[in-house]
Design an enzyme around this catalytic site. Structure first.
Site, PDB file in Angstrom:
ATOM      1  CG  HIS A  21     -33.578  55.050  68.046  1.00 21.99           C
ATOM      2  ND1 HIS A  21     -34.476  55.998  67.647  1.00 21.99           N
ATOM      3  CD2 HIS A  21     -32.814  54.750  66.970  1.00 21.99           C
ATOM      4  CE1 HIS A  21     -34.272  56.255  66.371  1.00 21.99           C
ATOM      5  NE2 HIS A  21     -33.268  55.519  65.941  1.00 21.99           N
TER       6      HIS A  21
ATOM      7  CG  ASP B 267     -26.576  50.395  63.906  1.00 15.13           C
ATOM      8  OD1 ASP B 267     -26.674  49.885  62.777  1.00 15.13           O
ATOM      9  OD2 ASP B 267     -26.647  51.609  64.116  1.00 15.13           O
TER      10      ASP B 267
HETATM   11  N1  CMC Z   1     -25.749  52.990  76.813  1.00 21.32           N
HETATM   12  C1  CMC Z   1     -25.856  53.490  78.068  1.00 21.32           C
HETATM   13  N2  CMC Z   1     -26.649  54.521  78.396  1.00 21.32           N
HETATM   14  C2  CMC Z   1     -27.387  55.058  77.438  1.00 21.32           C
HETATM   15  C3  CMC Z   1     -27.333  54.582  76.105  1.00 21.32           C
HETATM   16  C4  CMC Z   1     -26.484  53.498  75.814  1.00 21.32           C
HETATM   17  N3  CMC Z   1     -26.392  53.007  74.576  1.00 21.32           N
HETATM   18  N4  CMC Z   1     -28.164  55.311  75.337  1.00 21.32           N
HETATM   19  C5  CMC Z   1     -28.719  56.217  76.151  1.00 21.32           C
HETATM   20  N5  CMC Z   1     -28.255  56.062  77.438  1.00 21.32           N
HETATM   21  C6  CMC Z   1     -28.652  56.811  78.637  1.00 21.32           C
HETATM   22  C7  CMC Z   1     -28.052  58.210  78.634  1.00 21.32           C
HETATM   23  O1  CMC Z   1     -26.794  58.232  79.273  1.00 21.32           O
HETATM   24  C8  CMC Z   1     -29.118  58.973  79.371  1.00 21.32           C
HETATM   25  O2  CMC Z   1     -28.981  58.665  80.741  1.00 21.32           O
HETATM   26  P1  CMC Z   1     -29.283  59.789  81.877  1.00 21.32           P
HETATM   27  O3  CMC Z   1     -30.723  60.148  81.710  1.00 21.32           O
HETATM   28  O4  CMC Z   1     -28.951  59.142  83.173  1.00 21.32           O
HETATM   29  O5  CMC Z   1     -28.388  60.941  81.545  1.00 21.32           O
HETATM   30  C9  CMC Z   1     -30.423  58.338  78.916  1.00 21.32           C
HETATM   31  O6  CMC Z   1     -30.076  56.993  78.552  1.00 21.32           O
HETATM   32  C10 CMC Z   1     -31.061  59.043  77.729  1.00 21.32           C
HETATM   33  O7  CMC Z   1     -30.136  59.049  76.667  1.00 21.32           O
HETATM   34  P2  CMC Z   1     -29.814  60.275  75.714  1.00 21.32           P
HETATM   35  O8  CMC Z   1     -28.365  60.250  75.355  1.00 21.32           O
HETATM   36  O9  CMC Z   1     -30.368  61.538  76.310  1.00 21.32           O
HETATM   37  O10 CMC Z   1     -30.702  59.875  74.467  1.00 21.32           O
HETATM   38  P3  CMC Z   1     -30.585  60.467  73.022  1.00 21.32           P
HETATM   39  O11 CMC Z   1     -31.935  60.347  72.434  1.00 21.32           O
HETATM   40  O12 CMC Z   1     -29.967  61.815  73.043  1.00 21.32           O
HETATM   41  O13 CMC Z   1     -29.533  59.483  72.307  1.00 21.32           O
HETATM   42  C11 CMC Z   1     -28.623  57.690  71.103  1.00 21.32           C
HETATM   43  C12 CMC Z   1     -29.897  58.432  71.485  1.00 21.32           C
HETATM   44  C13 CMC Z   1     -28.951  56.677  69.994  1.00 21.32           C
HETATM   45  C14 CMC Z   1     -27.584  58.685  70.531  1.00 21.32           C
HETATM   46  C15 CMC Z   1     -28.049  56.967  72.347  1.00 21.32           C
HETATM   47  O14 CMC Z   1     -29.009  56.048  72.832  1.00 21.32           O
HETATM   48  C16 CMC Z   1     -26.745  56.255  72.033  1.00 21.32           C
HETATM   49  O15 CMC Z   1     -25.691  56.895  72.043  1.00 21.32           O
HETATM   50  N6  CMC Z   1     -26.771  54.904  71.778  1.00 21.32           N
HETATM   51  C17 CMC Z   1     -25.594  54.173  71.412  1.00 21.32           C
HETATM   52  C18 CMC Z   1     -25.243  54.452  69.966  1.00 21.32           C
HETATM   53  C19 CMC Z   1     -26.152  53.724  68.999  1.00 21.32           C
HETATM   54  O16 CMC Z   1     -26.421  52.542  69.123  1.00 21.32           O
HETATM   55  N7  CMC Z   1     -26.620  54.466  67.977  1.00 21.32           N
HETATM   56  C20 CMC Z   1     -27.410  53.895  66.885  1.00 21.32           C
HETATM   57  C21 CMC Z   1     -28.789  54.447  66.818  1.00 21.32           C
HETATM   58  S1  CMC Z   1     -29.821  53.463  65.712  1.00 21.32           S
HETATM   59  C22 CMC Z   1     -29.107  53.661  64.148  1.00 21.32           C
HETATM   60  C23 CMC Z   1     -29.207  55.043  63.660  1.00 21.32           C
HETATM   61  O17 CMC Z   1     -30.308  55.604  63.655  1.00 21.32           O
HETATM   62  O18 CMC Z   1     -28.173  55.593  63.225  1.00 21.32           O
END
Ligand code: CMC
Length: 435
Positions: free
Chosen positions: A312, A370
């Protein structure tokens, strides 16, 4: 807003330093007010993805991502989930406080007397293919509500804004259930105003005209909890979209349709659907035995596989909603005699392995709401493709409360981000045979 502290920005190119006020919220990080920065320096700030930008001030929802805390109008989500129902939560988010008995009665009366949609609305559905994704239908139908309520579209009139808020909260369950019934080829059911908000929704989803639907209290309570937990989440992507759309003066139905469109993406509200599909896939390939292989793929930088329902932008600790959702999972599966549900067992094992893995630990990736909400929804009988619609139904109150807060602010301005332009500098168009 008054400022006791300031921040000074200095430049290495000899430009004079500038000072900006710092404001303190009631809790949470301070903000540096850079609104005059461009006027004073000719420079913009650069923050794609809003990693360090507070786009507004708000009194509605507070998240402490490090502590894993979520407050609606100051009340912890755990207490709301335990002691309130969804309509009380709606009253809280919209009006700033929990209703007393009289307010509760009045608010419920207003909502239940707006649950029907215009009969003409039923014709919209016929225009969609039966296999259309219900979120596509929802985006279209909610936007189309603007065409029915010309009597209350003056966004500068607080009464009009209130009636639109009530209409949206009241009609969303009806529209979501209609989207489902349309895909199932079953007749639409009219709402029943003697039922609770969640029981009415479940009846419209699962009842038929052939026999009366008997709501199960445990399952109704579980759905109500799903709605409460998804009701608001401060300035997430869909809420920010609603605010941005609303900042131009667009009507509330159009703004909420924009929010629904944003929610659809798998990184946001679409994650519950994607998460269940992921669990189904792992299960189909061998279940718990294959978790190691799946986790390896997630960690592989060359694969685009993510552990859906994990991570998140704000929570760097366990999402408090995920804990409550897991508790609801136990209750629902117990009620239905599905304690040994293999998907739930798989999800719990996946969570345990991920929480011990250095990749997830070092990145502070925890289960979000989720991760378990799909399992609960599936147990309730909601098909996977409807999960995000249920999220949209729940989030409507948060969107409309945030929209109303923005429109009520006398200092509100149209949202208009700037950019760092990296394209070609000015050049001349050449005749086609010289290009
Ligand atoms: N699985 C594997 N790696 C992950 C995941 C995941 N679910 N989430 C983040 N990472 C890694 C990402 O690859 C990055 O790694 P590195 O630093 O090596 O490049 C690091 O963790 C930081 O992630 P980010 O993508 O920069 O973080 P963000 O804040 O931009 O993204 C997020 C947040 C929710 C989009 C992401 O965690 C994600 O795609 N999660 C899966 C989708 C999900 O469950 N979304 C629902 C969110 S809660 C309900 C809502 O609010 O809608």
């Amino acid at each position: 807003m008054s400022s006791k502290k300031t921040a000074t920005l200095t430049f290495s190119d000899g430009s004079p330093s500038v000072e900006f006020p710092i404001y303190e919220g009631s809790v949470g990080p301070d903000v540096v007010d850079i609104r005059k920065m461009y006027g004073q320096t000719g420079k913009f700030t650069f923050d794609p993805g809003f990693l360090s930008t507070a786009a507004c001030d708000s009194k509605i929802t507070y998240i402490d991502g490090d502590k894993g805390e979520l407050l609606y109008r100051g009340y912890p989500i755990e207490q709301i989930a335990q002691s309130c129902d969804f309509l009380e939560t709606c009253h809280l988010l919209l009006n700033g406080d929990l209703p007393n008995r009289a307010q509760q009665k009045d608010f419920t009366y207003r909502v239940v007397h707006h649950t029907m949609v215009h009969e003409q609305m039923t014709r919209f559905f016929q225009g969609f293919r039966r296999d259309a994704h219900p979120m596509a239908i929802l985006v279209g139908c909610v936007g189309a509500l603007s065409a029915f309520y010309h009597d209350s579209l003056d966004i500068n009139n607080p009464e009009h804004r209130h009636i639109s808020a009530i209409r949206l909260i009241a009609k969303m369950p009806t529209l979501v259930a209609m989207a489902y019934k349309y895909s199932a080829g079953q007749p639409f059911l009219y709402p029943r105003n003697d039922l609770s908000y969640s029981a009415n929704f479940m009846r419209m989803m699962f009842g038929t005209p052939c026999e009366e639907y008997e709501p199960n209290d445990v399952l109704v309570r579980a759905l109500d909890r799903i709605l409460i937990l998804h009701a608001d989440h401060e300035q997430n992507a869909s809420t920010s979209t609603v605010r941005l759309a609303g900042s131009s003066g667009a009507n509330p139905f159009a703004c909420i349709a924009a929010g629904i469109a944003t929610l659809w993406g798998p990184a946001h509200g679409g994650a519950n659907e994607a998460c269940l599909e992921m669990l189904d896939d792992i299960q189909a390939q061998g279940g718990v035995e294959r978790i190691g292989e799946f986790i390896a793929k997630v960690k592989d930088k060359n694969s685009s596989v993510k552990l859906m329902g994990f991570g998140h932008r704000v929570y760097k600790n366990y999402d408090p909603r995920a804990k409550l959702m897991r508790e609801t999972c136990y209750e629902v599966l117990g009620e239905l005699g599905l304690q040994n549900d293999p998907l739930f067992a798989l999800a719990m094992k996946l969570e345990q392995i991920a929480l011990e893995d250095e990749y997830f630990v070092s990145r502070k990736l925890y289960p979000n709401v989720d991760f378990y909400s799909g399992i609960v929804q599936k147990a309730l009988g909601i098909p996977t493709s409807m999960f995000t619609c249920v999220f949209a139904l729940a989030r409507t109150v948060g969107w409309i409360a945030q929209w109303n807060e923005m429109i009520s602010d006398p200092d509100q301005k149209i949202g208009r981000p700037r950019q760092l332009y990296m394209g070609p500098v000015r050049r001349d168009v050449m005749p086609v045979d010289q290009r």
